[in-house]
Design a protein around this motif. Structure first.
Motif, PDB file in Angstrom:
ATOM      1  N   ALA A   1       0.864  -1.175   0.000  1.00  0.00           N
ATOM      2  CA  ALA A   1       0.000   0.000   0.000  1.00  0.00           C
ATOM      3  C   ALA A   1       0.899   1.224   0.000  1.00  0.00           C
ATOM      4  O   ALA A   1       1.629   1.455   0.958  1.00  0.00           O
ATOM      5  CB  ALA A   1      -0.908  -0.002   1.222  1.00  0.00           C
TER       6      ALA A   1
ATOM      7  N   THR B   1      -8.402   7.572   2.088  1.00  0.00           N
ATOM      8  CA  THR B   1      -8.689   7.142   0.722  1.00  0.00           C
ATOM      9  C   THR B   1      -7.946   5.858   0.388  1.00  0.00           C
ATOM     10  O   THR B   1      -6.824   5.636   0.835  1.00  0.00           O
ATOM     11  CB  THR B   1      -8.283   8.217  -0.300  1.00  0.00           C
ATOM     12  OG1 THR B   1      -6.909   8.528  -0.094  1.00  0.00           O
ATOM     13  CG2 THR B   1      -9.114   9.475  -0.156  1.00  0.00           C
ATOM     14  N   GLY B   2      -8.606   5.020  -0.396  1.00  0.00           N
ATOM     15  CA  GLY B   2      -7.968   3.801  -0.889  1.00  0.00           C
ATOM     16  C   GLY B   2      -7.870   2.679   0.120  1.00  0.00           C
ATOM     17  O   GLY B   2      -7.333   1.615  -0.174  1.00  0.00           O
TER      18      GLY B   2
ATOM     19  N   VAL C   1      -1.524  -0.918  -4.092  1.00  0.00           N
ATOM     20  CA  VAL C   1      -2.696  -0.063  -3.961  1.00  0.00           C
ATOM     21  C   VAL C   1      -2.231   1.307  -3.483  1.00  0.00           C
ATOM     22  O   VAL C   1      -1.326   1.405  -2.663  1.00  0.00           O
ATOM     23  CB  VAL C   1      -3.679  -0.654  -2.925  1.00  0.00           C
ATOM     24  CG1 VAL C   1      -5.003   0.065  -2.983  1.00  0.00           C
ATOM     25  CG2 VAL C   1      -3.864  -2.144  -3.153  1.00  0.00           C
ATOM     26  N   GLU C   2      -2.859   2.354  -4.035  1.00  0.00           N
ATOM     27  CA  GLU C   2      -2.543   3.699  -3.557  1.00  0.00           C
ATOM     28  C   GLU C   2      -3.477   4.055  -2.423  1.00  0.00           C
ATOM     29  O   GLU C   2      -4.677   3.886  -2.535  1.00  0.00           O
ATOM     30  CB  GLU C   2      -2.759   4.733  -4.672  1.00  0.00           C
ATOM     31  CG  GLU C   2      -1.822   4.604  -5.826  1.00  0.00           C
ATOM     32  CD  GLU C   2      -2.104   5.675  -6.884  1.00  0.00           C
ATOM     33  OE1 GLU C   2      -2.573   6.773  -6.509  1.00  0.00           O
ATOM     34  OE2 GLU C   2      -1.865   5.404  -8.061  1.00  0.00           O
ATOM     35  N   ILE C   3      -2.927   4.561  -1.324  1.00  0.00           N
ATOM     36  CA  ILE C   3      -3.804   4.982  -0.230  1.00  0.00           C
ATOM     37  C   ILE C   3      -3.332   6.304   0.376  1.00  0.00           C
ATOM     38  O   ILE C   3      -2.216   6.765   0.131  1.00  0.00           O
ATOM     39  CB  ILE C   3      -3.873   3.930   0.909  1.00  0.00           C
ATOM     40  CG1 ILE C   3      -2.512   3.785   1.604  1.00  0.00           C
ATOM     41  CG2 ILE C   3      -4.365   2.602   0.415  1.00  0.00           C
ATOM     42  CD1 ILE C   3      -2.597   3.067   2.931  1.00  0.00           C
ATOM     43  N   SER C   4      -4.223   6.908   1.150  1.00  0.00           N
ATOM     44  CA  SER C   4      -3.804   7.965   2.058  1.00  0.00           C
ATOM     45  C   SER C   4      -4.494   7.672   3.380  1.00  0.00           C
ATOM     46  O   SER C   4      -5.688   7.863   3.527  1.00  0.00           O
ATOM     47  CB  SER C   4      -4.218   9.340   1.526  1.00  0.00           C
ATOM     48  OG  SER C   4      -4.055  10.287   2.556  1.00  0.00           O
TER      49      SER C   4
ATOM     50  N   ASN D   1       1.437   4.721   0.665  1.00  0.00           N
ATOM     51  CA  ASN D   1       0.735   5.700   1.486  1.00  0.00           C
ATOM     52  C   ASN D   1       1.177   7.126   1.147  1.00  0.00           C
ATOM     53  O   ASN D   1       2.190   7.327   0.473  1.00  0.00           O
ATOM     54  CB  ASN D   1       1.017   5.388   2.958  1.00  0.00           C
ATOM     55  CG  ASN D   1       0.073   6.100   3.895  1.00  0.00           C
ATOM     56  OD1 ASN D   1      -0.950   6.635   3.470  1.00  0.00           O
ATOM     57  ND2 ASN D   1       0.410   6.109   5.173  1.00  0.00           N
TER      58      ASN D   1
ATOM     59  N   ASN E   1     -10.266   0.831   1.710  1.00  0.00           N
ATOM     60  CA  ASN E   1     -11.068  -0.361   1.430  1.00  0.00           C
ATOM     61  C   ASN E   1     -10.430  -1.229   0.359  1.00  0.00           C
ATOM     62  O   ASN E   1     -10.393  -2.451   0.476  1.00  0.00           O
ATOM     63  CB  ASN E   1     -12.481   0.038   0.998  1.00  0.00           C
ATOM     64  CG  ASN E   1     -13.285   0.574   2.174  1.00  0.00           C
ATOM     65  OD1 ASN E   1     -12.972   0.248   3.328  1.00  0.00           O
ATOM     66  ND2 ASN E   1     -14.272   1.397   1.883  1.00  0.00           N
ATOM     67  N   GLU E   2      -9.922  -0.565  -0.686  1.00  0.00           N
ATOM     68  CA  GLU E   2      -9.265  -1.312  -1.763  1.00  0.00           C
ATOM     69  C   GLU E   2      -8.068  -2.094  -1.217  1.00  0.00           C
ATOM     70  O   GLU E   2      -7.853  -3.248  -1.575  1.00  0.00           O
ATOM     71  CB  GLU E   2      -8.772  -0.369  -2.869  1.00  0.00           C
ATOM     72  CG  GLU E   2      -9.867   0.275  -3.701  1.00  0.00           C
ATOM     73  CD  GLU E   2     -10.387   1.574  -3.092  1.00  0.00           C
ATOM     74  OE1 GLU E   2     -10.435   1.690  -1.837  1.00  0.00           O
ATOM     75  OE2 GLU E   2     -10.747   2.473  -3.859  1.00  0.00           O
ATOM     76  N   ALA E   3      -7.309  -1.442  -0.335  1.00  0.00           N
ATOM     77  CA  ALA E   3      -6.120  -2.100   0.210  1.00  0.00           C
ATOM     78  C   ALA E   3      -6.506  -3.331   1.015  1.00  0.00           C
ATOM     79  O   ALA E   3      -5.903  -4.401   0.874  1.00  0.00           O
ATOM     80  CB  ALA E   3      -5.337  -1.125   1.081  1.00  0.00           C
TER      81      ALA E   3
END
Lengths: 719, 75
Positions: free
Chosen positions: A112, A148-149, A140-143, A114, A151-153
């Motif tokens: 992920a 953001t992101g 996966v891209e998250i912040s 971040n 749930n996808e992670a």
């Protein structure tokens, strides 16, 4: 069984932020046996059967630091179903170094990236698809901060765990290294599940002592492996550990060429602008002093005191205690029950609880300083100074925090990597007078000379001097000797901490504190009350006058020990003993003895009565210093024992603190009394002279180990 | 190009790492933090008391003591 997701990544990459977002209020803080570094475990709000484990932040899976060992023991030993590797997108090169190691464990990995919001704001670009292809795992891209992101992670991690696809590390080492690795796998690891072989092979190649121990290889196999390692080392002209590290970084640089573009901004970053000022040659120290004064002024003097005074005087003093007393009375409770509940339990617990708001404010401010990145700079500034007495700059933070309260002070030692330095800091940090010792100082200062403003600063000085002397002495013993802990520390970019995370942090600590007040302290209060109230009188056991209480008997037995210190009477012993429950209890116990419970600590009548207890002013000072330097209150001792995680070390710390306090008080009383003429030169004075000479010797003797020797030497050799 | 150690590099200069001397935990730690053969290091500042130093390596800020910086040979 549910799925277990391990969060792994560099320190400061946002794991805990993510952990808190994922688990919400479900989190609990747990200590695993055998480790001193905290791991957190929680369940995901959305999927109750999915467990998340927040591992300590690490830079590598090397066997050298405690956090790294904890994390890798967990990853290798417990084998979570999937690793969610948090990578700081603003610092991607060094972060991916750990990723290359995680990929070799044979556990599914999802990366992920971040802080993508900041990456984009900086105008940098990470090509996720290209990177994913080169690394060989899902990205996966998250912040975490913005949520953001996430749930996808999580979904990606759960998918990877369910599919159970073991990653095949896309990167390979140079030919000769791969050759050696293949040989090692064949020679030593063929019994192991195939996906785990690579990690072990690389560790054996690096001559990782912990892995060699764990695998219990025969000498023959080790010798065989050694041949392969030597061959690679000769060909590449470097040691095996460096070869691996080097090649990892070369590999990362290569894949980043195609997947990462940094907008080369020539202008100064905000962090750099701040650093120019706060670590400036001339401004650094004044700024630091200002910051600390501000923190303590806000926490202790202004906001904290208002709330604490309210809690102590109004909430407990005016509402709860009288309320409970009249409630019990109307219910027909016996006098002794009312006394036990009101004076013993509520009275005893209210004082520490009164400190909770003060602590909360202090923690809030300190956690702000920690989270924003300033504490790292303080360690950077103070390192040189602290090395002089054998500690690293990282020991400064706990000492500072301890001037508020020893409990968080001891907890703050967690940031010190070197176990010896950490123990040393824990043993000495409570010698700094904490908030609860201030009333004791005020009382004795008043008793001796009608309250002098310089008594408190003087006692701070005694505390600081004691820390320095103790560190210098202990650092030269076998137990603590050694090179100063390395100070190789990242200075993170400054950022505004998220308020929510800070509050979670503060609540976590305050809640811990309150829980303790309700359990340990509760018990202590009951016991203390019973000891001072019950005893034998006229051959019968029951409620008696203080002079006949069990406490006076116990105190009477112990008190001869303190005759050389000038306070060998049972009341002083009892007061000191009650100081183990809470330091401010020293004051209330003394007040009970002189029969002036209702007077404030500033009352001249109380001062006079207290002075009458002590044979001389010097004896009173000796009593004060003893109570400042001896082992801390029960809350701090429990914290100490939990953080030391070793009975031996806890006992050592307590013995050292009390012996040190005894010795210092002995010298104060004997030398002081000889000067004032209260005591004529005698056995006590001789004893004090001997003690002083031993101490001077211990301070100035040569360190048994040469500072910079890299190789282990025998500390017992020199003296 | 003459060789020297990272300790001797003046503030504000950028150097390239030639090799790392020594062995053990500290060396491994330095390497783990990204100071490896061939990488460029920018010496940013020295702490107010003259030690440790702060460098920029692989895009982030790292502080290390002069004694440890001596292990890093640069050009």
């Amino acid at each position: 069984m549910g799925i277990r997701i391990a969060l792994a990544g560099n320190p400061n990459s946002g794991k805990t932020t993510l952990f808190n977002v994922l688990t919400g209020s479900n989190q609990y803080v747990g200590n695993w046996p055998g480790v001193t570094v905290e791991k957190k475990e929680g369940t995901i709000k959305k999927y109750p059967d999915v467990t998340v484990i927040d591992l300590p932040g690490i830079y590598s899976l090397s066997p050298y630091t405690l956090e790294e060992v904890v994390s890798r023991d967990f990853l290798v030993g417990e084998r979570p179903d999937v690793i969610l590797n948090i990578v700081d997108g603003t610092n991607i090169e060094r972060n991916l170094y750990l990723t290359t190691q995680l990929m070799e464990l044979g556990i599914p990995v999802v990366v992920a990236v971040n802080m993508m919001d900041i990456v984009r704001k900086n105008g940098d670009e990470i090509k996720i698809d290209a990177l994913s292809k080169s690394l060989g795992c899902r990205i996966v891209e998250i912040s975490a901060l913005r949520g953001t992101g996430i749930n996808e992670a999580v979904d990606a991690a759960i998918d990877a765990a369910t599919a159970g696809v073991k990653p095949t590390p896309a990167h390979t080492f140079s030919g000769v290294v791969e050759h050696a690795l293949a040989h090692i796998e064949e020679a030593a690891l063929h019994d192991m599940p195939s996906e785990q072989q690579r990690w072990y092979a690389i560790k054996l190649f690096e001559r990782d002592k912990k892995v060699i121990e764990q695998l219990k290889l025969s000498d023959e196999v080790i010798a065989h492996i050694e041949e392969d390692i030597r061959a690679a080392e000769t060909e590449l002209d470097d040691d095996s550990e460096s070869i691996i590290t080097n090649e990892r970084y070369i590999y990362i640089s290569n894949i980043l060429k195609n997947s990462y573009k940094k907008k080369n901004a020539g202008k100064l970053s905000t962090s750099e602008k701040i650093d120019r000022i706060v670590t400036n040659r001339f401004l650094a120290l004044p700024i630091f002093a200002l910051v600390m004064v501000a923190v303590y002024y806000i926490a202790v003097t202004s906001v904290g005191t208002i709330v604490t005074d309210f809690t102590n005087e109004v909430l407990f003093g005016k509402w709860i205690m009288p309320g409970v007393a009249s409630l019990l009375k109307s219910a027909g409770a016996a006098d002794w029950v009312i006394s036990l509940v009101v004076d013993g339990i509520i009275g005893g617990i209210s004082a520490p609880i009164g400190f909770a708001p003060q602590m909360a404010v202090l923690f809030l401010l300190l956690s702000f300083l920690e989270d924003c990145g300033y504490m790292a700079r303080v360690a950077f500034i103070m390192d040189k100074l602290f090395r002089r007495f054998g500690l690293s700059g990282k020991s400064f933070i706990p000492l500072l925090v301890s001037s508020g309260c020893g409990v968080p002070g001891i907890m703050a030692t967690r940031t010190i990597e070197n176990e010896k330095d950490r123990r040393l800091t824990m043993i000495t940090t409570t010698m700094i007078p904490c908030g609860a010792k201030l009333p004791v100082i005020a009382l004795i200062a008043g008793a001796i000379m009608g309250g002098s403003w310089w008594m408190a600063p003087l006692m701070y000085f005694v505390g600081i001097a004691s820390v320095i002397v103790s560190c210098v002495i202990l650092k030269k013993t076998k137990m603590f000797s050694g090179d100063p802990a390395p100070f190789i520390m990242e200075l993170p970019q400054y950022h505004l901490p998220s308020i929510k995370n800070m509050l979670i942090h503060v609540w976590d600590r305050v809640w811990h504190f309150l829980k303790k007040a309700g359990t340990v302290l509760f018990l202590c209060c009951v016991v203390m009350w019973l000891l001072v109230t019950l005893g034998f009188e006229d051959g019968k056991f029951g409620i008696v006058a203080q002079e006949n209480s069990i406490m006076s008997i116990i105190g009477g037995v112990i008190s001869p020990i303190f005759i050389p210190l000038g306070f060998g009477f049972w009341q002083a012993v009892a007061a000191s003993l009650s100081g183990f429950f809470a330091k401010e209890a020293v004051v209330s116990t003394i007040a009970i003895f002189v029969g002036l419970v209702d007077l404030g600590q500033e009352d001249p009548e109380l001062w006079g009565a207290v002075m009458a207890l002590f044979p001389s002013a010097v004896a009173a000072v000796s009593f004060l210093v003893f109570n400042l330097l001896n082992s801390p209150c029960i809350a701090a001792v429990t914290t100490l024992s939990r953080e030391m995680n070793s009975r031996k070390w806890t006992v050592f710390a307590l013995v050292y603190q009390n012996v040190f306090a005894y010795v210092v008080s002995l010298m104060i009383y004997q030398f002081g009394s000889t000067i004032t003429g209260d005591v004529s030169f005698g056995i006590g004075t001789v004893g004090a002279i001997i003690v002083l000479s031993v101490m001077v010797y211990l301070i100035f003797r040569k360190a048994p180990i040469k500072r910079m020797s890299a190789k282990k030497s025998n500390p017992a050799r020199a003296s | 190009m003459q060789t020297m150690t990272l300790r001797e590099v003046k503030v504000g200069k950028t150097v390239k790492v030639l090799k790392l001397k020594g062995e053990g935990a500290v060396k491994r730690r330095i390497m783990d933090m990204g100071i490896t053969k061939g990488v460029e290091i920018y010496v940013r500042r020295v702490a107010p008391f003259g030690d440790p130093i702060e460098v920029t390596v692989r895009g982030y800020e790292l502080s290390l003591r002069k004694a440890d910086a001596e292990m890093v040979e640069v050009e």
